[in-house]
Design an enzyme around this catalytic site. Sequence first.
Site, PDB file in Angstrom:
ATOM      1  CB  SER A  50      46.706 -64.693  22.772  1.00  0.00           C
ATOM      2  OG  SER A  50      47.132 -64.976  24.076  1.00  0.00           O
TER       3      SER A  50
ATOM      4  CG  HIS B 212      49.366 -69.320  22.760  1.00  0.00           C
ATOM      5  ND1 HIS B 212      48.034 -69.482  23.111  1.00  0.00           N
ATOM      6  CD2 HIS B 212      49.632 -67.985  22.954  1.00  0.00           C
ATOM      7  CE1 HIS B 212      47.533 -68.321  23.500  1.00  0.00           C
ATOM      8  NE2 HIS B 212      48.471 -67.396  23.402  1.00  0.00           N
TER       9      HIS B 212
ATOM     10  CG  ASP C 166      46.747 -72.927  22.759  1.00  0.00           C
ATOM     11  OD1 ASP C 166      47.396 -72.103  23.430  1.00  0.00           O
ATOM     12  OD2 ASP C 166      45.981 -72.604  21.837  1.00  0.00           O
TER      13      ASP C 166
END
Length: 299
Positions: free
Chosen positions: A110, A277, A250
Amino acid sequence: MGVPPSAKGTVPFGEHRTWYRVTGQLHSGRPPLVVVHGGPGSTHDYLQNLAALADEGWPVVHYDQIGNGGSSHLPDRGADFWTVDLFLAELDNLLRQLGISDDYTLLGQSWGGTLAAAHASARPAGLRGLVIANAPASYPLWLEELARIRKELPDGVNETLLRHEAAGTTGTTEYHQAMQVFYERHVCRLKPWPRDYTASFYEVYNDPTVYYAMNGPSEFHVIGTLRDWSVTDRLARIDVPTLMITGRHDEVTPLSAQPFQDLVPGLRWEIFEESSHMPHLEEPERFLGALRTHLRELL
């Protein structure tokens, strides 16, 4: 409980401290995998299962970025303190303090993936390989995509979110309930959420200083200092073997990740069909398998 660490502690970072844990033995012949967590303002907890790689000979280093977890908390610092350069400097410092800056690999997830890409673009001599997981290359581009997928939420959800965002009432129960709908679709699709992910989730809100300053009140309402940040102008400088991972569902959509594919020389992209994610939690065996393959290719 996960794989127990072989060492943990803190290292000085200027006037502050960075907490770390090592699983496996550093300087044992294989470059350690340094794991850079997301947020900014989260903790290492939700990525702890990557420590399993130590059983196969790859030492794994987790750390909590300054401002959260076991590292120094600085709740009185303003947004001008929490900069990308601060976290790049912290990563460089950690590598030096642990004595691994001459031989290491990097995985960023991320926000951590975007940060890791910025680190790699400086061409550090000791970096052997890079994994970019679930990371946007450009926050402005990502915000456009977030706006698009928000409109695809069930009827009324995005309208509720928008109403509270406009009113500045994102701390309300109604906002958090609507926020949860997005999270369960595009952040972690497992039910119930794994304990390690829940631990990091609550750590953000136990001390939201960094998250609120740089990101905002939620994953998809980025109004902090990162809203204009991009690494696209640096990506062509990355010169190590790079693996990129995203999930089919995602919040980092294919368009948000596409600049990495277009600009990082030789990048390999794997999309995890059953993940959002958190593919390292949603499809852990496949995720660890992809890491093993990538790491072996670096030897």
